[in-house]
Design an enzyme around this catalytic site. Structure first.
Site, PDB file in Angstrom:
ATOM      1  N   PRO A   1      -4.698   0.602  11.742  1.00 20.49           N
ATOM      2  CA  PRO A   1      -4.875  -0.834  11.502  1.00 20.49           C
ATOM      3  C   PRO A   1      -3.855  -1.342  10.477  1.00 20.49           C
ATOM      4  O   PRO A   1      -4.072  -1.276   9.271  1.00 20.49           O
ATOM      5  CB  PRO A   1      -6.310  -0.932  10.974  1.00 20.49           C
ATOM      6  CG  PRO A   1      -6.564   0.407  10.348  1.00 20.49           C
ATOM      7  CD  PRO A   1      -5.789   1.404  11.135  1.00 20.49           C
TER       8      PRO A   1
ATOM      9  N   ASP B   1      -1.470   0.746   5.906  1.00 22.19           N
ATOM     10  CA  ASP B   1      -2.611   1.314   6.633  1.00 22.19           C
ATOM     11  C   ASP B   1      -3.885   0.896   5.896  1.00 22.19           C
ATOM     12  O   ASP B   1      -4.170   1.385   4.795  1.00 22.19           O
ATOM     13  CB  ASP B   1      -2.488   2.833   6.679  1.00 22.19           C
ATOM     14  CG  ASP B   1      -3.615   3.495   7.455  1.00 22.19           C
ATOM     15  OD1 ASP B   1      -4.598   2.829   7.794  1.00 22.19           O
ATOM     16  OD2 ASP B   1      -3.505   4.720   7.720  1.00 22.19           O
ATOM     17  N   HIS B   2      -4.655  -0.014   6.506  1.00 17.27           N
ATOM     18  CA  HIS B   2      -5.820  -0.572   5.820  1.00 17.27           C
ATOM     19  C   HIS B   2      -6.917   0.467   5.608  1.00 17.27           C
ATOM     20  O   HIS B   2      -7.832   0.265   4.789  1.00 17.27           O
ATOM     21  CB  HIS B   2      -6.372  -1.763   6.607  1.00 17.27           C
ATOM     22  CG  HIS B   2      -7.001  -2.814   5.750  1.00 17.27           C
ATOM     23  ND1 HIS B   2      -7.644  -2.532   4.564  1.00 17.27           N
ATOM     24  CD2 HIS B   2      -7.094  -4.155   5.899  1.00 17.27           C
ATOM     25  CE1 HIS B   2      -8.103  -3.638   4.030  1.00 17.27           C
ATOM     26  NE2 HIS B   2      -7.777  -4.648   4.811  1.00 17.27           N
ATOM     27  N   ARG B   3      -6.858   1.591   6.302  1.00 18.59           N
ATOM     28  CA  ARG B   3      -7.857   2.632   6.093  1.00 18.59           C
ATOM     29  C   ARG B   3      -7.705   3.264   4.713  1.00 18.59           C
ATOM     30  O   ARG B   3      -8.685   3.705   4.105  1.00 18.59           O
ATOM     31  CB  ARG B   3      -7.727   3.719   7.161  1.00 18.59           C
ATOM     32  CG  ARG B   3      -7.958   3.239   8.586  1.00 18.59           C
ATOM     33  CD  ARG B   3      -7.630   4.331   9.594  1.00 18.59           C
ATOM     34  NE  ARG B   3      -6.246   4.794   9.462  1.00 18.59           N
ATOM     35  CZ  ARG B   3      -5.719   5.782  10.176  1.00 18.59           C
ATOM     36  NH1 ARG B   3      -6.473   6.413  11.075  1.00 18.59           N
ATOM     37  NH2 ARG B   3      -4.457   6.128  10.011  1.00 18.59           N
TER      38      ARG B   3
END
Length: 399
Positions: free
Chosen positions: A198, A371-373
């Protein structure tokens, strides 16, 4: 008993490679340390050295073969004073049987059509080198229409190229370029990155005027011939910003977020057929001059296909700079498992407001892909804020 020469694994991720060239021919003597073959991996073209002495008895995988599986049997070496007749009675070891069996089902046919050598007066068959076949297929040229100038009428590269200059262009023509291992890996990894990670993006504009003045001053004083570039300052600013905001110096590993203690900055370098990312280890500990010297050497090795795996594998953060091409703004795709990649555009003169007045300044737009994780928006913003402060106060990069 003949010594089995297997396709080597030249990096931890290598599963197959292209056998580009043999430096020895059948019957040649071999000494330990001599270069036997040239093999193309997904990142570089590397030379393979002999570890055993003897005579190259039989080549089983010919030069130009593509997608040869790791551990596939590629040649047999006769030990010193071993009778060549041993090749006739050679029985594969269980490991070699497994390797060659796997290769038989996994290695695809060459991308060029099968063309047989001329025998006797059979004019329906064509005798051509592998390279000539490939060029002819890519350009949709029939080998049957070409006269060969090589030994025994063999069609060689020069014959096909000469024929191409005589072929009139037709509407809708195109050239198909065979995928090398590097392009295949790039396609696979970046497709997976965009599909599975994401991404989100943060932009910031940096004023380069003070940095450009400092760069000119340093280069005028530098007596060792090293010319510092804007990109060298950017690398150093990335490294120091990562130490200031360690949450951005991270990677996603499914069950954990790995936060690194040093800034190993990977720098994207364009080469023929793709790109590689040589790594500047612990960049925060090195001077700008040292970083400049190191990245120039690594880029030269990358373009020559001579990088070794430890020079391009790993890295905690990636920098991609297209400013030298005149690109002012772009977004890069993440290089997993890294959580961030910074896309840097060209510096350009723009009107800005300073002290309620419109002035002209040299501005550079940077875009952070995240990377939003692993990294949240606030962390990405703090990293860019730290980066901007270092770029706009470049003396801090010299401390």
């Amino acid at each position: 008993m003949p010594i089995e020469l297997l396709m080597p694994a030249l990096s931890p991720t290598m599963t197959e490679g292209n056998l580009i060239k043999w430096y020895k021919k059948e019957g040649d003597s071999i000494k330990a340390g001599e270069v036997l073959a040239e093999i193309e991996t997904d990142k570089a073209t590397m030379e393979v050295e002999a570890v055993d002495e003897g005579t190259l008895g039989k080549i089983l995988i010919q030069a130009g073969s593509e997608n040869v599986k790791v551990n596939a049997l590629i040649a047999l070496i006769l030990e010193e004073d071993e009778d060549p007749k041993a090749l006739d009675s050679y029985v594969k070891t269980p490991a070699a049987v497994q390797s060659t069996s796997a290769a038989a089902v996994s290695v695809p046919e060459p991308v060029t059509p099968q063309v047989k050598a001329v025998q006797g007066n059979d004019k329906s068959r064509v005798f051509a080198s592998p390279l000539a076949k490939r060029i002819a297929e890519n350009n949709q040229v029939s080998l049957e229409s070409i006269s060969g100038s090589g030994p025994k009428g063999r069609i060689i590269k020069a014959d096909v190229e000469a024929a191409l200059t005589k072929t009139p262009a037709r509407s809708g023509e195109y050239t198909e370029i065979s995928l090398n291992n590097m392009r295949k890996v790039i396609a696979k990894r970046l497709t997976e990155s965009k599909q599975q990670i994401p991404h989100f993006y943060l932009n910031i504009d940096c004023n380069l005027d003070m940095l450009l003045q400092l760069r000119t001053s340093l280069n005028n004083r530098n007596k060792n011939g090293v010319k510092i570039s804007v990109n060298d300052f950017v690398i150093k600013a990335c490294a120091q910003a990562l130490i200031q905001v360690p949450e951005a110096n991270a990677a996603w590993h499914d069950t954990v977020i790995r936060q690194y203690h040093s800034a190993d900055v990977a720098v994207a370098v364009a080469i023929d057929g793709g790109l590689v990312t040589p790594i500047l280890r612990s960049a925060e500990t090195k001077s700008i001059t040292a970083l400049s010297t190191e990245i120039k050497a690594l880029a030269e090795k990358a373009r020559a296909g001579k990088l070794v795996p430890e020079e391009y594998q790993g890295g905690t953060f990636t920098l991609s700079n297209l400013g030298m091409f005149g690109i002012t703004n772009f977004s890069a795709i993440l290089n997993p498992p890294q959580a961030c990649i910074l896309a840097v555009g060209a510096g350009e003169k723009r009107p800005i407001v300073k002290d309620d007045k419109i002035i002209i300044a040299t501005m550079m737009t940077c875009t952070l892909s995240v990377d939003h994780r692993a990294v949240d928006g606030a962390v990405g913003a703090r990293f860019l804020s730290a980066f901007k402060s270092l770029i706009e106060d470049p003396l801090a990069l010299l401390v």
